[in-house]
Design an enzyme around this catalytic site. Structure first.
Site, PDB file in Angstrom:
ATOM      1  N   PRO A   1       0.772  -1.128  -0.024  1.00 10.21           N
ATOM      2  CA  PRO A   1      -0.160  -0.306  -0.373  1.00 10.21           C
ATOM      3  C   PRO A   1       0.740   1.251   0.254  1.00 10.21           C
ATOM      4  O   PRO A   1       1.011   2.395   0.971  1.00 10.21           O
ATOM      5  CB  PRO A   1      -0.257  -0.022   0.806  1.00 10.21           C
ATOM      6  CG  PRO A   1       0.140  -0.981   2.190  1.00 10.21           C
ATOM      7  CD  PRO A   1       0.583  -1.817   1.175  1.00 10.21           C
ATOM      8  N   CYS A   2       1.548   1.094  -0.956  1.00  9.03           N
ATOM      9  CA  CYS A   2       2.240   2.483  -1.223  1.00  9.03           C
ATOM     10  C   CYS A   2       0.744   3.971  -1.281  1.00  9.03           C
ATOM     11  O   CYS A   2       1.769   5.582  -0.651  1.00  9.03           O
ATOM     12  CB  CYS A   2       3.305   2.799  -2.638  1.00  9.03           C
ATOM     13  SG  CYS A   2       2.405   2.621  -3.826  1.00  9.03           S
ATOM     14  N   HIS A   3       0.557   4.408  -1.703  1.00  7.41           N
ATOM     15  CA  HIS A   3      -1.013   5.069  -0.846  1.00  7.41           C
ATOM     16  C   HIS A   3      -0.856   5.248   0.035  1.00  7.41           C
ATOM     17  O   HIS A   3      -1.099   7.040   0.302  1.00  7.41           O
ATOM     18  CB  HIS A   3      -1.749   5.012  -1.872  1.00  7.41           C
ATOM     19  CG  HIS A   3      -2.666   3.876  -1.103  1.00  7.41           C
ATOM     20  ND1 HIS A   3      -2.290   1.992  -0.893  1.00  7.41           N
ATOM     21  CD2 HIS A   3      -3.666   4.021  -0.409  1.00  7.41           C
ATOM     22  CE1 HIS A   3      -3.701   1.713  -0.313  1.00  7.41           C
ATOM     23  NE2 HIS A   3      -3.881   2.865   0.013  1.00  7.41           N
TER      24      HIS A   3
END
Length: 186
Positions: free
Chosen positions: A140-142
């Site tokens: 989950p780089c967001h």
């Protein structure tokens, strides 16, 4: 990457997504594009040898979770098997740390660097790893923000706007608060 690479393009409420996998796990994930053809092109740009296929059970479960996610339902991708064989050990450590950031939570590039025992100067490298994340959403780089809780960049289609939409699905808003009532100067 061990063995053949397969892929599937599928619809979500956010638009068509793509997933590619090997026997070891998910090797690439494509966030929603404008249409299925664009999503497919973006996915296969990195995996030209991949073949379309029906997903095995673990991948089908991941696809179902992605559909739930883009419908605004909480989804956990922390146990999805990944094939990150092409990534450096440092990037894999960064990705492992990012996978521990759960639905509705955020962290910063600097915090991940510190948690990995690196100094704040390594925050830039964490940002580079996030920009090169081959399985956005699953890693989950967001949820990883710039210093001061600023949104920062996002290399997926739609850029930072897509990042904001994904965070909004998780109940995280970046709206500016209303100004406090002004004093009359008494």
């Amino acid at each position: 990457m061990p063995g053949k690479t397969h892929f599937l393009i599928f619809d979500t409420e956010g638009g068509p997504c793509g997933i590619a996998w090997t026997a070891a796990g998910v090797v690439r994930f494509q966030l929603p594009g404008d249409d299925a053809a664009t999503t497919c092109r973006l996915l296969l740009r990195h995996l030209p040898e991949a073949e379309a296929a029906d997903p095995p059970p673990a991948i089908a479960e991941t696809v179902a979770a992605v559909k739930r996610y883009f419908a605004g339902e909480q989804a956990d991708f922390s146990k999805v098997p990944l094939d990150l064989a092409g990534q450096s050990a440092f990037f894999r450590a960064i990705y492992d740390a990012a996978r521990r950031v759960h639905w509705g939570e955020t962290t910063t590039y600097g915090t991940i660097a510190r948690d990995l025992g690196a100094g704040p100067e390594m925050a830039r490298e964490v940002g580079q790893a996030m920009a090169k994340n081959p399985v956005a959403l699953i890693i989950p780089c967001h949820r990883v923000l710039a210093a001061g809780g600023k949104v920062g960049g996002f290399s997926a289609p739609g850029g930072a706007s897509s990042k904001l939409k994904m965070l909004a699905l998780e109940g995280i808003s970046f709206e500016q608060p209303e100004p406090a009532q002004q004093s009359f100067g008494f």
